[in-house]
Design an enzyme around this catalytic site. Structure first.
Site, PDB file in Angstrom:
ATOM      1  N   HIS A  43       0.822  -1.214   0.000  1.00 46.78           N
ATOM      2  CA  HIS A  43       0.000   0.000   0.000  1.00 46.78           C
ATOM      3  C   HIS A  43       0.867   1.282   0.000  1.00 46.78           C
ATOM      4  O   HIS A  43       1.009   1.933  -1.031  1.00 46.78           O
ATOM      5  CB  HIS A  43      -0.925  -0.002   1.223  1.00 46.78           C
ATOM      6  CG  HIS A  43      -1.921  -1.123   1.223  1.00 46.78           C
ATOM      7  ND1 HIS A  43      -2.803  -1.371   0.186  1.00 46.78           N
ATOM      8  CD2 HIS A  43      -2.184  -2.070   2.158  1.00 46.78           C
ATOM      9  CE1 HIS A  43      -3.561  -2.418   0.474  1.00 46.78           C
ATOM     10  NE2 HIS A  43      -3.216  -2.864   1.664  1.00 46.78           N
TER      11      HIS A  43
HETATM   12  O1  RIB Z   1      -5.863   0.690   3.166  1.00 49.65           O
HETATM   13  C1  RIB Z   1      -4.476   0.659   3.406  1.00 49.65           C
HETATM   14  C2  RIB Z   1      -4.031   1.875   4.140  1.00 49.65           C
HETATM   15  O2  RIB Z   1      -4.592   1.901   5.447  1.00 49.65           O
HETATM   16  C3  RIB Z   1      -2.505   1.913   4.361  1.00 49.65           C
HETATM   17  O3  RIB Z   1      -2.076   3.241   4.383  1.00 49.65           O
HETATM   18  C4  RIB Z   1      -2.344   1.300   5.717  1.00 49.65           C
HETATM   19  O4  RIB Z   1      -1.154   1.759   6.371  1.00 49.65           O
HETATM   20  C5  RIB Z   1      -3.553   1.837   6.428  1.00 49.65           C
HETATM   21  O5  RIB Z   1      -3.230   3.162   6.866  1.00 49.65           O
END
Ligand code: RIB
Ligand code: CA
Length: 320
Positions: free
Chosen positions: A244
């Protein structure tokens, strides 16, 4: 000359931490500051983790403490089963090191830093967007003074991708949909790196194991990702982890790895689809008043995932 002067707005968080080390090691990034926000854990924990990561991987970079809660909603419960009770995969953190905080709240640090270097600053935001919305509220003109804003967040249904905290919503947007709708409606250039591309990019455990033998940073990436990997195995049957937050960093470093679609974006702020991000592509000519008076933003709808993994690995293996 440094190509990217970055303020990193983050809720560390395992993948946040892996993305911070990525930035600290890459020669084309100058970290101007780290601003913490609630999200994966409480603001106390995410700020403490930001200080720990600063000491260990980028000493001297200012850290400013940010929002403890969304603009108009209660803060989310910490995600211990995903990121660990300490927010960093429950690894041993040892001594905190330099615990100095910038005197300003995160949103003021963001405003002042952008004003000090107009046209130069890239905002990489990988948590709830509360700090960015507060910065816009404090000084709307920063929208014209920032170089670009890159957000890990959103889900736009590419190839059937759904949300990850509801069928409609991705976690960062869901935490503060009001802030997200403000940020996406401002006239600054935003690129959204959402689940459409971050769930197409997977770091296999066997691939991550190679990092263990590459210095302190490599060992950290292996250690911090183990609890997170167990969550991915249990929840998605993966033998690895979705990428992510590091995907937002990769977009800044190598935008050619991503395919983007332009158009204004709205965020649903009430009802069962709260947190949903909906883009009206510029190719869509039908009138849609709720979108038509807002700036077109970029949404990532495709990625060269192998290229992104190579960029991440080469950054570590060349540096260490
Ligand atoms: O959906 C994924 C996101 O949510 C990423 O940034 C993870 O670190 C959480 O913050
Ligand atoms: Ca995050």
């Amino acid at each position: 000359m440094t190509q990217h002067k970055v303020i990193y707005d983050t809720d560390p968080g395992v993948d946040d931490a892996m993305a911070l080390v990525f930035q600290a090691l890459h020669p084309d990034i100058e970290l101007l500051g780290i601003t913490s926000v609630y999200g994966n854990a409480t603001i106390d924990t995410t700020t403490s983790n930001a200080l720990y990561l600063r000491s260990r991987f980028c000493p001297g970079v200012p850290v400013a403490r940010g929002a403890a809660a969304p603009l108009h909603r209660a803060p989310p419960a910490p995600l211990g089963w995903i990121h660990g009770d300490n927010g960093l995969g429950n690894i041993e953190l040892g001594e905190p090191g330099d615990t100095s905080l910038d005197a300003r709240p995160a949103h003021q640090f963001i405003v002042d830093t952008i004003r000090a270097q107009p046209g130069e600053v890239t905002l990489i935001a990988v948590g709830p967007l509360t700090n960015l919305a507060l910065a816009l509220e404090a000084d709307p003109e920063i929208a014209t003074l920032v170089k670009q804003v890159v957000i890990m967040g959103g889900a736009f249904g590419t190839a059937g991708v759904l949300g990850n905290v509801s069928p409609a919503a991705e976690a960062n947007i869901m935490c503060d949909p009001d802030a997200a709708d403000i940020v996406l409606g401002a006239a600054w250039p935003v690129t959204m790196v959402g689940l459409d591309v971050t769930q197409e990019t997977i770091m296999p455990n066997e691939w991550l194991k190679d990092f263990g033998g590459h210095g302190d940073a490599g060992r950290f990436v292996w250690d911090v990702s183990r609890h997170y990997a167990r969550f991915h195995k249990d929840s998605a049957g993966l033998e690895g982890i979705y990428v992510h937050d590091s995907s937002a960093v990769a977009y800044v470093l190598a935008p050619h790895l991503y395919t983007v679609r332009k158009g204004p974006v709205r965020v649903v702020t009430s009802g069962i689809a709260t947190g949903e991000t909906i883009q009206k592509p510029v190719t869509m000519k039908a009138p849609a008043p709720d979108w038509d008076d807002r700036p077109a933003q970029a949404v990532c709808v495709g990625v060269d995932a192998a290229g992104m993994l190579d960029l991440y690995k080469n950054t570590f293996f060349k540096a260490l």
